[in-house]
Design an enzyme around this catalytic site. Sequence first.
Site, PDB file in Angstrom:
ATOM      1  N   VAL A 117       2.072  14.809  -2.385  1.00 42.41           N
ATOM      2  CA  VAL A 117       1.947  14.645  -1.030  1.00 42.41           C
ATOM      3  C   VAL A 117       1.601  13.336  -0.680  1.00 42.41           C
ATOM      4  CG1 VAL A 117       0.735  15.572   1.128  1.00 42.41           C
ATOM      5  CG2 VAL A 117       1.417  17.093  -0.732  1.00 42.41           C
ATOM      6  N   ALA A 174      -2.781  15.033  -2.729  1.00 43.87           N
ATOM      7  CA  ALA A 174      -2.358  14.253  -1.569  1.00 43.87           C
ATOM      8  C   ALA A 174      -2.940  12.685  -1.611  1.00 43.87           C
ATOM      9  CB  ALA A 174      -2.786  14.951  -0.269  1.00 43.87           C
ATOM     10  N   SER A 175      -2.020  11.788  -1.218  1.00 42.93           N
ATOM     11  CA  SER A 175      -2.275  10.301  -0.848  1.00 42.93           C
ATOM     12  C   SER A 175      -2.537   9.813  -2.510  1.00 42.93           C
ATOM     13  CB  SER A 175      -3.584  10.116  -0.134  1.00 42.93           C
ATOM     14  OG  SER A 175      -3.647   8.819   0.440  1.00 42.93           O
ATOM     15  N   MET A 176      -3.738   9.369  -2.846  1.00 45.36           N
ATOM     16  CA  MET A 176      -3.804   8.884  -4.020  1.00 45.36           C
ATOM     17  C   MET A 176      -3.745  10.095  -4.974  1.00 45.36           C
ATOM     18  SD  MET A 176      -6.695   6.244  -5.657  1.00 45.36           S
ATOM     19  CE  MET A 176      -6.299   5.286  -7.057  1.00 45.36           C
ATOM     20  N   GLY A 221      -1.565  12.278  -4.650  1.00 46.79           N
ATOM     21  CA  GLY A 221       0.026  12.437  -5.087  1.00 46.79           C
ATOM     22  C   GLY A 221       0.524  11.777  -5.997  1.00 46.79           C
TER      23      GLY A 221
END
EC number: 3.7.1.-
Length: 445
Positions: A267, A245-247, A249
Amino acid sequence: MATIHKLFKSPFFDFEFLRLLAMAPYEGAEIGEVLEAAAKIKDQDPESWYSTLLETGGKAEAIAKQAEASGDRVGARRAYLRSSNYLRAAQFMLNEGPIGHDERVLPTLERAIANFRKGVQYRDGKTIFLEIPYEGGKTLPGYLYLPPAARRIPGRKIPILLNSGGGDSTQEEIYFVNPAYGPDLGYAVLTFEGPGQGIVLRRDKLPMRPDWESVTGPVLDHLFDLATRHPELELDLDHIAVTGASMGGYFALRAAADPRIKACVSVDGFYSLSSFVGGRMPGPLFNGFMSGWLSDWMFNGILGVLKKLAFQARWEFNHLRWATGSTTDADVMRSFGAYTLQKADGTEYLADVKCPTLVTGAGASFYFDPATTTDKIYDCLTSLQDGVDKEKWIATDVAYGGLQAKIGAFGYSAQKTFEWLDQRFGIQREPLAASSRLEDLVSRL
């Protein structure tokens, strides 16, 4: 777009506190403990944040020890896990100076990890602690969470989800998202910490790297070796997915080009770190530096003033110095260029991704705009067919995944993730029909 109640006036403290509170459904927090802590914390005051959550974590740790002494496995697990999470959050805001400057950070994180490792040993399924061989004789810590025997998917080996952390998470924190969910559906979930993350950053001082496939490659090698040496684990090496998720992702997409990965869930990731920072910084400052018009000393000076005025900016750049191994803010800015899904020759790295991929976005994020992140990533997956082996999900309401990294909606995010993986891995589950009839209840025994 629906709004939610704010616990802190500043968006940064409010978001980070919600991040902690969001883990309550998976034993990462107790509502009363967290709300009591919120009442003591002063907005944008890292010292009150640290001291309050350190105290909260210590109280939960004492409860865990009491449960252990009385033979209460459930109580011990829950209290150790939330103690770990409070302690992890406590040190989060302390990043002034170089790594190691604040001598409270490392011992607090090590205490959080120790409590976490006690807590997960009281899971219903087994947890295997991993030491993953890495470059230069280094090892990376990891966990492999196995499903309880009663939760295994009938007639098949155990599918695996490789869950990468992000830019400021720890793998112990990641537990409260997919590892707390997937094993009950019959999945194994593997987490790890790479360079620039968690204890590997704070203790070993290994900086982050943009070519994350060079990290997940050794992780997969170790997983394959483990499965070969221990066939009794029945790990399904033909059904390995990756997520983050975020970085994380972004990291998941880098890993997805490995042919051993059979599905990817990115994500709320980004296409390039420079575009993310450009959207967070005053345009003249960002463009002036990137174009070369502003010298290093001018940029560092201007940003230094901004950091004195805004705690969030100070925290973010301090953390980025740590993570990237930079000594100045100008060096941090230069490091961003390598964190992109575009190759040096201008071609797209995502064209190399051949496995089915789900790309998500967060419509209420104050970090990313889905139009310049989610949509761009989706469009650059040119080897995949729209609606067939690539899909997109952009959430808008906070309660259903609208915040960055699906903060506040971990349960729904995990549900969507594993539902999509079931479809990709050919896992069919019978529809459920809840019943309180005695005859039905007895027949299940």
